[in-house]
Design a protein around this motif. Structure first.
Motif, PDB file in Angstrom:
ATOM      1  N   GLU A   1       0.827  -1.209   0.000  1.00 17.04           N
ATOM      2  CA  GLU A   1       0.000   0.000   0.000  1.00 17.04           C
ATOM      3  C   GLU A   1       0.860   1.257   0.000  1.00 17.04           C
TER       4      GLU A   1
ATOM      5  N   LEU B   1       1.790   1.781  -3.510  1.00 23.49           N
ATOM      6  CA  LEU B   1       0.628   2.274  -4.253  1.00 23.49           C
ATOM      7  C   LEU B   1       0.372   3.741  -3.934  1.00 23.49           C
ATOM      8  N   GLY B   2       0.479   4.096  -2.677  1.00 23.82           N
ATOM      9  CA  GLY B   2       0.254   5.476  -2.260  1.00 23.82           C
ATOM     10  C   GLY B   2       1.272   6.441  -2.848  1.00 23.82           C
TER      11      GLY B   2
ATOM     12  N   TYR C   1       2.286   6.318  -5.885  1.00 21.52           N
ATOM     13  CA  TYR C   1       1.882   6.565  -7.273  1.00 21.52           C
ATOM     14  C   TYR C   1       0.474   7.124  -7.406  1.00 21.52           C
ATOM     15  N   MET C   2      -0.389   6.749  -6.488  1.00 25.73           N
ATOM     16  CA  MET C   2      -1.785   7.169  -6.548  1.00 25.73           C
ATOM     17  C   MET C   2      -2.089   8.093  -5.373  1.00 25.73           C
ATOM     18  N   ASP C   3      -3.024   8.965  -5.563  1.00 28.48           N
ATOM     19  CA  ASP C   3      -3.417   9.870  -4.484  1.00 28.48           C
ATOM     20  C   ASP C   3      -4.645   9.289  -3.798  1.00 28.48           C
ATOM     21  N   CYS C   4      -4.417   8.317  -2.897  1.00 26.88           N
ATOM     22  CA  CYS C   4      -5.536   7.706  -2.183  1.00 26.88           C
ATOM     23  C   CYS C   4      -5.202   7.662  -0.694  1.00 26.88           C
TER      24      CYS C   4
ATOM     25  N   GLY D   1      -6.424   2.390   0.343  1.00 26.19           N
ATOM     26  CA  GLY D   1      -5.458   1.539  -0.345  1.00 26.19           C
ATOM     27  C   GLY D   1      -5.359   0.169   0.291  1.00 26.19           C
TER      28      GLY D   1
END
Length: 50
Positions: free
Chosen positions: A19, A22-23, A25-28, A33
């Motif tokens: 996660e 992932l965080g 690369y992505m704004d979540c 996540g």
């Protein structure tokens, strides 16, 4: 994330580490996540062990 509850137990923090990647690369949100990754990850682990 209570360290006392994890004493003398096998712990799996792989989903947490995935996660974080992932965080990056992505704004979540962190919890979102984790929720998105947890079920597919643990399903994959379960199927590979059976």
């Amino acid at each position: 994330m209570n360290p006392i509850m994890g004493l003398s137990k096998t712990q799996d923090w792989e989903v947490h580490m995935i996660e974080h990647q992932l965080g990056a690369y992505m704004d979540c949100a962190h919890g979102m996540g984790l929720a998105a990754i947890s079920l597919p990850y643990y399903r994959y682990i379960y199927i590979s062990l059976v």
